[in-house]
Write an enzyme that holds these catalytic residues in place. Structure first.
Site, PDB file in Angstrom:
ATOM      1  N   HIS A 531       0.836  -1.206   0.000  1.00 38.96           N
ATOM      2  CA  HIS A 531       0.000   0.000   0.000  1.00 38.96           C
ATOM      3  C   HIS A 531       0.867   1.251   0.000  1.00 38.96           C
ATOM      4  CE1 HIS A 531      -2.292   3.281   1.956  1.00 38.96           C
ATOM      5  NE2 HIS A 531      -3.323   2.782   1.295  1.00 38.96           N
ATOM      6  N   ARG A 637     -10.308   6.947  -6.458  1.00 38.21           N
ATOM      7  CA  ARG A 637     -10.721   6.074  -5.351  1.00 38.21           C
ATOM      8  C   ARG A 637     -11.431   6.956  -4.314  1.00 38.21           C
ATOM      9  NH1 ARG A 637      -4.744   3.978  -6.428  1.00 38.21           N
ATOM     10  NH2 ARG A 637      -4.639   6.220  -6.703  1.00 38.21           N
ATOM     11  N   ARG A 693     -14.551   5.716  -9.142  1.00 33.52           N
ATOM     12  CA  ARG A 693     -14.848   4.389  -8.597  1.00 33.52           C
ATOM     13  C   ARG A 693     -15.664   4.552  -7.321  1.00 33.52           C
ATOM     14  NH1 ARG A 693     -10.135   0.609  -6.275  1.00 33.52           N
ATOM     15  NH2 ARG A 693     -10.463   1.949  -4.457  1.00 33.52           N
ATOM     16  N   GLU A 821     -11.574  -7.081 -11.299  1.00 39.16           N
ATOM     17  CA  GLU A 821     -10.539  -7.471 -10.338  1.00 39.16           C
ATOM     18  C   GLU A 821     -10.680  -8.933  -9.931  1.00 39.16           C
ATOM     19  OE1 GLU A 821     -10.368  -3.931  -7.306  1.00 39.16           O
ATOM     20  OE2 GLU A 821     -12.404  -4.108  -8.143  1.00 39.16           O
ATOM     21  N   GLY A 842      -8.554  -3.762 -13.053  1.00 38.52           N
ATOM     22  CA  GLY A 842      -7.762  -3.392 -11.892  1.00 38.52           C
ATOM     23  C   GLY A 842      -6.730  -4.471 -11.648  1.00 38.52           C
ATOM     24  N   THR A 843      -5.572  -4.325 -12.294  1.00 39.11           N
ATOM     25  CA  THR A 843      -4.605  -5.419 -12.313  1.00 39.11           C
ATOM     26  C   THR A 843      -3.922  -5.644 -10.964  1.00 39.11           C
ATOM     27  OG1 THR A 843      -2.973  -3.866 -13.215  1.00 39.11           O
ATOM     28  CG2 THR A 843      -4.160  -5.266 -14.780  1.00 39.11           C
ATOM     29  N   ASN A 844      -3.996  -4.687 -10.058  1.00 40.50           N
ATOM     30  CA  ASN A 844      -3.399  -4.919  -8.735  1.00 40.50           C
ATOM     31  C   ASN A 844      -4.103  -6.073  -8.030  1.00 40.50           C
ATOM     32  OD1 ASN A 844      -1.915  -2.665  -9.360  1.00 40.50           O
ATOM     33  ND2 ASN A 844      -2.944  -1.316  -7.922  1.00 40.50           N
ATOM     34  N   ASP A 845      -5.417  -5.923  -7.836  1.00 38.64           N
ATOM     35  CA  ASP A 845      -6.179  -6.977  -7.153  1.00 38.64           C
ATOM     36  C   ASP A 845      -6.341  -8.214  -8.030  1.00 38.64           C
ATOM     37  OD1 ASP A 845      -6.418  -5.713  -4.768  1.00 38.64           O
ATOM     38  OD2 ASP A 845      -8.540  -5.210  -4.941  1.00 38.64           O
ATOM     39  N   CYS A 907      -6.482   0.225 -15.108  1.00 42.34           N
ATOM     40  CA  CYS A 907      -6.339   1.236 -14.066  1.00 42.34           C
ATOM     41  C   CYS A 907      -5.452   0.757 -12.914  1.00 42.34           C
ATOM     42  CB  CYS A 907      -7.698   1.677 -13.538  1.00 42.34           C
ATOM     43  SG  CYS A 907      -8.644   0.370 -12.731  1.00 42.34           S
TER      44      CYS A 907
END
Length: 954
Positions: A531, A637, A693, A821, A842-845, A907
């Site tokens: 984070h 966000r 979002r 996600e 949302g490629t992070n999650d 994103c």
């Protein structure tokens, strides 16, 4: 196992496929190739504008293992880098141009694969080398192994890319006892030559023992020091002929002691072992590590160039040096370089002697010695003409090594010059403006990641610093400031214009305000994708995570680093480029974006297909993104807006409300706060796409965790701490990442998306009235797994839109999309496309879900996975194409089959990674969105991806 050789043309095509690796080199801690671009011939098959000089007819034998060059002709040239290595190919090319190059020959990379095994060379290779030596003897009038008129050689390994300091050169090969004896016999007539031969033999034994036999140089240095001490000689005293004879004898004894065999006297044995050592160096542990860091495949292998020696250390009319055809720090078109009179290249490049500058007016710590321009003005003019010719031919700034022997200039190698990020941009732009390369090639010449130092403050390298510890360099830039442990202190110092370093074990959403107010962030946990790292990169703040030996006591406000104690208010410095943590403050270099930067970015935009947007919530961040060229807001966000003090109170009131009236009152307050913040964002974007979002995190993230905080919050809220604890317990989840969040929260509490939708529409209407431009509204529903979830939330949004439109007497234009996600959503993207106006990945999650790994905890084993080859790169930095990429491909295909023309974008943080961007270009995505300070990187990377794809390299 031998590999099949495909030939130069095929190998250049293979090289195009790995060109992305070249762009990664700049970011690694081992900076082998700073700012260097691939030669044009690797990237594009375009004819040279220069008339090609004559080329020797090549042997048609497919087993050709030697490529000669000399007397203005050569076998091979600059297009044969995969075959001859960068050094060998460019020497051949310079020879064909008629430039003064000592003759020689190159053993190609195929010999490494097919003619070398277990330290031995094949008979076939030795035969061809002997034949090439015969030609070289004819060209030079000298004989290999002849003590009276010896042909001495340099043996230089050379891969496709420069690997300085890793694969060393053997010089003066061919010297032996017979050569020395012949020199001693002529001592009365040529005493200086005798001393020179002995000195060269001493150095040859030491370097050969190091490079070929593996005997550490320090052993010989100790022998030399002991001899000087025994003779009472000062360290820099000139050694006599007798002294040198004794030292040579001692050096040979060292070799015999460590190898159980005498120093090799047969010149051919010396040569075979030197060639084998050059091949073996490619497999050396240190070289292997460097290859892995730089992304260089082991299969490339190395070539070996063998060349007649020229001597820069045999008198005051001799010298060794190098020059760059442009200034490698600024990019200015002028010669720069260093040289040494009466010295070998090892003296210059190993820093054994202080050099003088090449050009009059250059500054160098070499005392009052004249510049090369002053020392030999006629040779300086020759270098100037050569530099111009090389640039026009190779179409890039060049780094050239040279030797002056008895007043005559010889060129030993040329390669693309290393350069700073600032210089790389200016050189590429000016080469295009001079007509040497196209604007497209100029865009391809600059590594996207090399832009980072131009966008952030960096440590001034000319200062003494003490590194306390190192962590993971999670966000670029450097910052000094007072240690702070909470948002209040960070904001207080920011209001006073003072720097602050926010220190904590790990960050969460509640820490966003402290991070925003601070100059930098230091955490003892986490990694590149934690984070803290993601948020710091978005804010443009330097960040060091997972710092070793750091103990943080936020209650007592004490920080212990490597046994040293710091308290709140003490100054420290962090370097997000290297991960270093320093005591005290440090001097900084602040970024200056030059005119060349703007020019290059304008060209990139011209060739780019994908739109580049920014992930941001704060007006300051979004304004920065716009200055960097963001064309939209790709991810806002909204929950981050609730961590402001007023927002935090309101959302806690909503969470703790026990009556409908209390809940409505809190939501009304949140709506006003949200509308105010969104109004700023719509106004900054002025009619460009704005993707909002909806609320995503689980509600418990807004409630206190520590016991002291629980009591304090209960007192401020006017409720009992028992009631607060009860609510915290009710909201507690075993796995919050997969819990009550995103669209699930919106379905359970539809009043939340209703409030947010109204705030979005009202803000957009207000801005439209003010600036007379309609906002492009995009509302994104997070954490969707099924179309039925999306439909329920969309119905709430559409209802609110109808109410607001009726209330204002207008038609509202907006789009509603899903954030992909959850893997199921990607697999059922066709279903979602029936209801959604756009899909944003949302490629992070999504990466967390596909790999089953928490990005906040991955740092515990990430280094092991990378070092042992489980992963080639951090999947939270570079997209996992085989896993997540396959899912993205499936989703894009399914959604387009169902709804042709649907807008698809990215994103996640991968939207700012050049390697991932090339993959997204291949998927034909409409846009990528990344943190503001990655926007220029993404613009350039997207342009390169588009150009390479158009050329068939995508």
């Amino acid at each position: 196992m031998p590999v099949r050789f495909h030939g130069p043309t095929a190998l250049r095509r293979i090289t195009n496929k790995v060109v992305t690796n070249w762009h990664r080199f700049e970011d690694h801690s081992l900076r082998l190739f700073k700012g260097v671009s691939l030669p044009d011939s690797w990237l594009k098959s375009e004819k040279s504008e220069t008339v090609r000089p004559k080329r020797l007819k090549q042997d048609t034998n497919c087993q050709k293992l030697v490529y000669s060059f000399g007397a203005g002709a050569a076998e091979g040239g600059r297009d044969d880098v995969p075959l001859l290595g960068l050094k060998g190919a460019n020497l051949a090319e310079m020879c064909r141009l008629g430039l003064p190059v000592p003759p020689g020959f190159t053993i190609p990379t195929i010999a490494y694969h097919n003619e070398y095994a277990k330290g031995e060379l094949s008979t076939r290779l030795k035969a061809q080398v002997k034949k090439a030596l015969g030609i070289l003897q004819q060209q030079t009038g000298r004989s290999f192994g002849d003590p009276e008129n010896p042909l001495l050689l340099s043996v230089r390994p050379g891969a496709r890319v420069p690997m300085p300091g890793l694969i060393e050169t053997v010089l003066d090969l061919g010297l032996n006892d017979e050569t020395v004896a012949a020199a001693l016999a002529a001592q009365n007539q040529q005493p200086e030559r005798c001393r020179y031969v002995l000195r060269s033999y001493r150095r040859f034994i030491q370097s050969y023992a190091d490079i070929v036999l593996g005997i550490r140089p320090a052993i010989f240095e100790r022998v030399l020091d002991d001899y000087r001490l025994s003779r009472g000689l000062p360290p820099n005293a000139q050694l006599s002929t007798d002294d040198l004879q004794q030292i040579v004898k001692h050096f040979k004894a060292v070799v015999e002691k460590h190898t159980d065999t005498p120093f090799p006297q047969d010149p051919y044995e010396q040569l075979w072992r030197a060639i084998a050592a050059g091949f073996a160096a490619w497999d050396d542990e240190h070289t292997a590590i460097a290859r892995k860091v730089a992304g260089i495949p082991h299969e490339w292998g190395t070539a070996i160039t063998i060349q007649q020696m020229v001597f820069g250390d045999c008198g005051e009319d001799c010298a060794t040096g190098y020059f760059n055809t442009r200034d490698i720090e600024t990019g200015r078109k002028c010669l720069s370089g260093r040289y040494l009179i009466d010295a070998q290249g090892i003296d210059l490049f190993h820093g054994l002697k202080a050099p003088a500058c090449l050009r009059r007016g250059e500054t160098v710590g070499g005392g009052e010695r004249p510049s090369f321009e002053e020392w030999r003005p006629e040779l300086y003019r020759q270098i100037g003409e050569i530099a111009k010719r090389l640039e026009q031919h190779f179409k890039d700034a060049q780094f050239v090594e040279f030797t002056v022997e008895k007043g005559k200039l010889f060129l030993l190698q040329t390669q693309p010059a290393q350069r700073s990020s600032k210089a790389a941009i200016r050189i590429a732009v000016e080469l295009a403006q001079e007509g040497l390369i196209s604007r497209q090639m100029a865009v391809l010449r600059v590594s996207p990641d090399s832009l980072d130092p131009l966008l952030h403050p960096t440590l001034d390298p000319d200062q003494d610093i003490t590194v306390l510890t190192r962590g993971i360099p999670a966000a670029p830039g450097a910052a000094s400031g007072a240690i702070v442990f909470d948002v209040g202190e960070a904001q207080r110092l920011a209001a006073q214009g003072r720097g602050a370093i926010f220190v904590c074990k790990e960050t969460g959403p509640k820490d966003v305000q402290a991070m925003s107010a601070a100059s930098g962030v230091l955490t003892s946990r986490g990694g590149m994708s934690s984070h803290a790292a993601v948020m710091a990169r978005g804010m443009g703040k330097p960040c060091v995570t997972g710092a070793a030996g750091v103990e943080i006591d936020a209650v007592r406000k004490v920080l212990n680093i490597a046994g040293k104690r710091f308290k709140a208010g003490d100054e420290i410095t962090i370097d997000g480029k290297t991960g270093a943590v320093l005591a005290g403050s440090a001097r900084m270099h602040h970024p200056e974006l030059s005119g060349s930067f703007a020019t290059l970015m304008s060209w990139a935009d011209e060739f780019r297909r994908m739109q580049v947007r920014a992930n941001a919530e704060m007006p300051r961040e979004l304004r920065q993104a716009r200055r960097f060229g963001a064309e939209g807001l790709g991810l806002c966000r909204t929950e981050h807006m609730f961590f402001e003090p007023a927002g935090l109170i309101a959302i806690r009131r909503m969470i703790l409300a026990e009556t409908e009236q209390d809940r409505k009152s809190a939501l009304d307050q949140l709506a006003l706060l949200q509308q105010r913040e969104l109004t700023n964002l719509f106004e900054i974007m002025a009619g460009r796409p704005v993707t909002i979002r909806l609320f995503d995190p689980p509600l418990h993230e807004f409630l206190p965790r520590l016991e002291d905080d629980v009591r304090n919050v209960a007192d401020r809220m006017g409720i009992s701490d028992v009631r607060l604890r009860r609510r915290i317990a009710e909201l507690k989840e075993s796995n919050p990442m997969l819990g009550h969040r995103g669209c699930r929260l919106a379905i359970t509490y539809p009043e939340i998306p209703r409030m947010q939708a109204r705030a979005i529409f009202e803000a957009a209407i207000e801005v439209e009235k003010r600036i007379k431009r309609r906002s492009e509204i995009e509302i994104m529903v997070p954490f969707v797994a099924m179309r039925s979830e999306f439909d329920l939330v969309r119905a709430v949004i559409d209802d609110v839109a109808a109410e607001v439109a009726k209330q204002h007497g207008i038609e509202l234009s907006y789009r509603v999309g899903a954030m992909i996600e959850v893997p199921r959503a990607a697999l059922r993207a066709d279903d979602l496309s029936d209801s959604a106006d756009f899909l944003s990945f949302g490629t992070n999650d999504l990466t967390q879900m596909v790999l089953g790994i928490s990005r906040d905890d991955a740092a515990k084993f990430l280094s092991d996975y990378l070092s042992r080859g489980v992963w080639e790169t951090d999947p939270f930095v570079v997209l996992d194409k085989a896993g997540v990429g396959t899912l993205l491909t499936e989703a894009t295909e399914r959604s387009r089959e169902r709804k042709p023309g649907i807008t698809l974008g990215i994103c996640g943080e991968h939207g700012g990674d050049p390697q991932s961007i090339r993959f997204f270009e291949a998927l034909d995505l409409a846009y990528i969105s990344c943190s503001p300070f990655r926007v220029p990187v993404a613009r350039l990377a997207a342009a390169q991806a588009s150009l390479l794809r158009d050329r068939g390299d995508g």
